[in-house]
Design a protein around this motif. Structure first.
Motif, mmCIF file in Angstrom:
data_model
loop_
_atom_site.group_PDB
_atom_site.id
_atom_site.type_symbol
_atom_site.label_atom_id
_atom_site.label_comp_id
_atom_site.label_asym_id
_atom_site.label_seq_id
_atom_site.Cartn_x
_atom_site.Cartn_y
_atom_site.Cartn_z
ATOM 1 N N ASN A 247 9.904 13.685 -5.437
ATOM 2 C CA ASN A 247 8.789 12.661 -4.930
ATOM 3 C C ASN A 247 9.336 12.149 -3.804
ATOM 4 O OD1 ASN A 247 10.202 11.359 -6.514
ATOM 5 N ND2 ASN A 247 7.680 10.246 -7.037
ATOM 6 N N VAL A 248 8.745 11.409 -2.610
ATOM 7 C CA VAL A 248 9.496 10.441 -1.402
ATOM 8 C C VAL A 248 8.270 9.729 -2.150
ATOM 9 C CG1 VAL A 248 9.552 10.233 0.569
ATOM 10 C CG2 VAL A 248 10.129 12.041 -0.037
ATOM 11 N N VAL A 249 8.582 8.651 -1.971
ATOM 12 C CA VAL A 249 8.038 7.077 -1.893
ATOM 13 C C VAL A 249 7.800 5.606 -1.663
ATOM 14 C CG1 VAL A 249 7.420 5.153 -3.962
ATOM 15 C CG2 VAL A 249 7.434 7.885 -4.700
ATOM 16 N N VAL A 250 7.160 5.354 -1.386
ATOM 17 C CA VAL A 250 6.645 3.599 -1.087
ATOM 18 C C VAL A 250 6.178 2.597 -1.400
ATOM 19 C CG1 VAL A 250 8.179 4.582 1.920
ATOM 20 C CG2 VAL A 250 5.114 3.994 1.401
ATOM 21 N N MET A 251 6.409 1.218 -1.535
ATOM 22 C CA MET A 251 6.026 0.271 -2.296
ATOM 23 C C MET A 251 6.011 -1.004 -1.115
ATOM 24 S SD MET A 251 6.376 1.014 -6.553
ATOM 25 C CE MET A 251 8.584 0.897 -6.365
ATOM 26 N N SER A 252 5.239 -1.409 -1.757
ATOM 27 C CA SER A 252 5.301 -2.921 -0.807
ATOM 28 C C SER A 252 4.652 -4.304 -2.069
ATOM 29 C CB SER A 252 4.950 -2.895 0.886
ATOM 30 O OG SER A 252 4.525 -3.794 1.647
ATOM 31 N N ARG A 253 4.816 -5.643 -1.088
ATOM 32 C CA ARG A 253 4.146 -6.495 -1.767
ATOM 33 C C ARG A 253 3.300 -7.124 -0.507
ATOM 34 N NH1 ARG A 253 10.500 -7.403 -1.309
ATOM 35 N NH2 ARG A 253 11.146 -7.420 -3.951
#
Length: 683
Positions: A247-253
């Motif tokens: 998978n390709v993932v992005v996360m942010s605060r």
């Protein structure tokens, strides 16, 4: 101050007719239009008394805190400078929307109020971002391509984390990042369990988007909790056939961009990453296959060379051993004890040379095996005494034999030879002090690579494992250790044929050899033979040893044609057969023998022919002679059988195939059986 008629119906109708979102505020929002409600995703009542900038994420795309940006814009507007700027609002559902904003302060009848107009330009912003994404993925290349991709992805979407992950093992339960971007920099890759993260809903499935509260949704996700992540989006990586890769993932605060834009972005990067993963795997598979081809060609070339050398040595050794046997017979009458001792020692040396030649032939697959359904556990168990006598008392031998291990189609003698060679190798690796563990068990192997032929191993096997606690094997030695005559021992301490013999026997049986070793941590040789179905009965007893004869034997009667292109061997055969009372004619090749038999069809009582000769092989000669004289016995002998099977020998009409160097008693037994029907044997 005159009260402004904000709630006059005519004013509301006028504002609602505008396409742009309009906010009129004096301390708080007093009036807004329908477009404003659509822009922020709320009802008009939710805007009363609030600034439109209350609906903003903590940070703007350029990294500026929203509160700071609003303060500067308001101060400039108060100074009489109307403001045009791009702003990012956060809708009530958490989705981010880009807008072009105009802010000005108006004064009417002594009253001051703010007028804010905003147009949704997300489509223009999205197009710009997608253009940046297309440029990023098309420009990424080189060994750090995955690092380039995650850096670009995080930069474009303004996220704190971006990663590309693949399966870490065959179970599919553990993921491993191949690139990880965190807080503005590439960081070392890591592994994480799939089940505790939102990735479990992505890998092999579909796009997932959580605009907020990802930690509370997935409390067991240690990474999201430890880094204080608030939002998450993931897109599956699949190969061209649709099989999941990762998978390709992005996360942010802070909240992510809109779901639609984020999905489009991740899809672009996922397609590029999947293509690169597949390309890398295809290149690795291709490299693994030349390597396999190079190894196969090398081993085949060495095998041909070794087989040819063994063939020539066999011819020489046949003559030497034969003449020693003849000299021994004559010495019995002379009564010279010293000469008898010399002859015995010479014969022992010849036997050791013969055994070495047989190992060379086994490596080159020039020696036939007598295979039958066999319990490898039984063979190893019966060989224990022999093994213990071959190992020093300072070396502990531990066996673990699974009596329920499936049988295999084996030559028991050759299986013992594999075991003995591996145990001697372990003895030498430990310098005669330590522990050697021998185990037999059934295994289902998948994905390992054979250490000698470089082929991938797949299927059900019965495994013979030999482990030692020696110093281990270096990569350089691992690369060459199955080559004949390669040895790490001192000159005169080893022939270098042990592991090459193992290679030849195992691969002749359709098996493989797996080797596990680290320098300083010992080595494990795992020999895998293809398993038969459980319950397959062993066919008969092991091959019986040759029966020795004692005392004087009667003379034979008859005329034998010996066919051999090696004059030295042919002359020895003449002397040997004549010592038994036979008359002998020698032919130098198959064509000459065929002509002799054609001119005098009843002249010869038996034919003994070498197999490997120029122009006409012994097998071809046997076919022609048997076609002309069906009752003529033909015996083949050879030091290099070229893979002949017993069925082929019988089909050609030959009586038997005798290995070189020919053992005189065995050859005499065959001749007695061949000549008896022709009434040539005298009592």
């Amino acid at each position: 101050m005159t009260e402004l008629p904000f709630h006059h119906p005519a004013l509301q109708v006028l504002l609602d007719s505008e396409d742009a979102a309009v906010f009129v505020r004096a301390g708080g929002v007093e009036i807004s239009n329908a477009a404003a409600c659509r822009l922020l995703g709320v009802e008009s009542e939710a805007l009363t008394g609030r600034s439109p900038f209350d609906f903003s994420p903590p940070l703007q795309p350029d990294g500026t805190p929203s509160t700071e940006g609003v303060r500067r814009r308001v101060e400039s507007a108060h100074a009489g400078l109307p403001q045009w700027f791009q702003w990012q609002f956060r809708r009530c559902g958490g989705e981010l929307v880009a807008a072009l904003v105009h802010l000005e302060v108006m004064r009417l009848d002594g009253n001051e109020f703010f007028v804010t107009r905003a147009r949704d330009v997300s489509h223009l912003w999205n197009e710009q971002i997608l253009r940046e994404a297309a440029l990023a993925v098309s420009g990424a290349e080189g060994p750090d391509i995955f690092d380039q991709l995650v850096r670009s992805l995080a930069t474009i979407l303004k996220t704190d984390v971006a990663s590309i992950s693949v399966f870490a093992d065959a179970s599919g339960n553990l993921m491993r990042t191949v690139a990880l971007f965190l807080d503005g920099q590439i960081v070392p890759n890591l592994e994480y369990p799939l089940a505790t993260t939102p990735c479990a809903d992505v890998v092999g499935r579909e796009f997932r988007y959580y605009s907020a509260q990802v930690r509370s949704r997935f409390p067991a996700d240690s990474m999201a909790a430890g880094l204080g992540m608030e939002s998450y989006a993931g897109y599956p990586l699949n190969d061209a056939a649709g099989a999941p890769l990762g998978n390709v993932v992005v996360m942010s605060r802070s909240p992510l961009a809109g779901a639609e834009l984020t999905e489009s972005m991740l899809k672009i990067f996922a397609v590029r990453a999947a293509a690169e993963i597949e390309r890398g795997r295809a290149e690795a598979a291709l490299r693994e296959r030349e390597a396999q081809l190079r190894q196969a060609q090398k081993m085949e070339a060495i095998g041909h060379l070794a087989g040819g050398i063994a063939h020539d040595f066999n011819n020489i050794l046949t003559s030497i051993m034969g003449y020693i046997a003849l000299a021994d017979e004559r010495d019995a009458a002379a009564g010279d004890d010293k000469l008898a001792k010399y002859l015995r020692q010479a014969n022992l040396s010849c036997q050791r040379a013969r055994d070495l030649i047989q190992q060379i032939l086994t490596f080159s697959r020039g020696r036939r095996s007598e295979r039958q359904p066999t319990s490898l556990s039984r063979v190893v168990g019966e060989s224990t005494n022999l093994l213990r006598s071959s190992l020093p008392a300072t070396l502990d031998l531990v066996t673990e034999l699974d009596a329920d291990a499936p049988p295999a189609m084996l030559d028991p003698v050759q299986a013992e030879q594999v075991l003995l060679n591996l145990c001697i190798n372990a003895r030498d690796a430990t310098a005669g002090s330590g522990t050697v563990r021998v185990a037999v068990r059934g295994v289902a192997a998948a994905g390992g690579m054979c250490a000698s032929c470089r082929q991938r191993v797949q299927g059900d096997f019965v495994e013979l494992g030999v482990a030692d606690d020696g110093p281990g094997i270096t990569p350089a030695v691992m690369e060459r250790m199955f080559e004949p005559f390669f040895t790490t021992k001192e000159v005169g301490k080893g022939s270098g044929m042990g592991l090459s013999t193992v290679h030849g026997i195992v691969h002749e049986h359709g098996g493989h050899v797996l080797v596990e070793s680290e320098t300083g941590c010992g080595a494990v040789f795992r020999v895998l033979f293809p398993a038969l179905e459980r319950g397959t009965a062993e066919a008969g007893a092991d091959a019986a040893g040759a029966v020795s004869r004692a005392g004087r034997v009667p003379l034979l009667r008859g005329q034998v044609l010996v066919v051999d292109d090696e004059a030295m061997v042919a002359e020895f055969m003449r002397d040997l057969l004549e010592s038994w009372g036979l008359r002998v004619t020698v032919a130098a090749n198959g064509a000459q023998a065929r002509d002799l038999c054609a001119r005098e069809p009843r002249r010869f009582d038996a034919v003994i022919t070498d197999q490997t000769m120029p122009r006409i092989t012994g097998l071809e000669l046997a076919r022609e002679l048997k076609a002309a004289s069906p009752d003529l016995p033909v015996i083949l002998y050879t030091g290099y059988s070229d893979g002949l099977t017993e069925a082929e020998v019988k089909a050609a009409g030959a009586l038997a195939l005798v290995p070189k160097p020919a053992e005189p008693r065995a050859l005499r037994t065959l001749l007695e059986a061949a000549l008896a029907p022709r009434a040539r044997l005298t009592e």
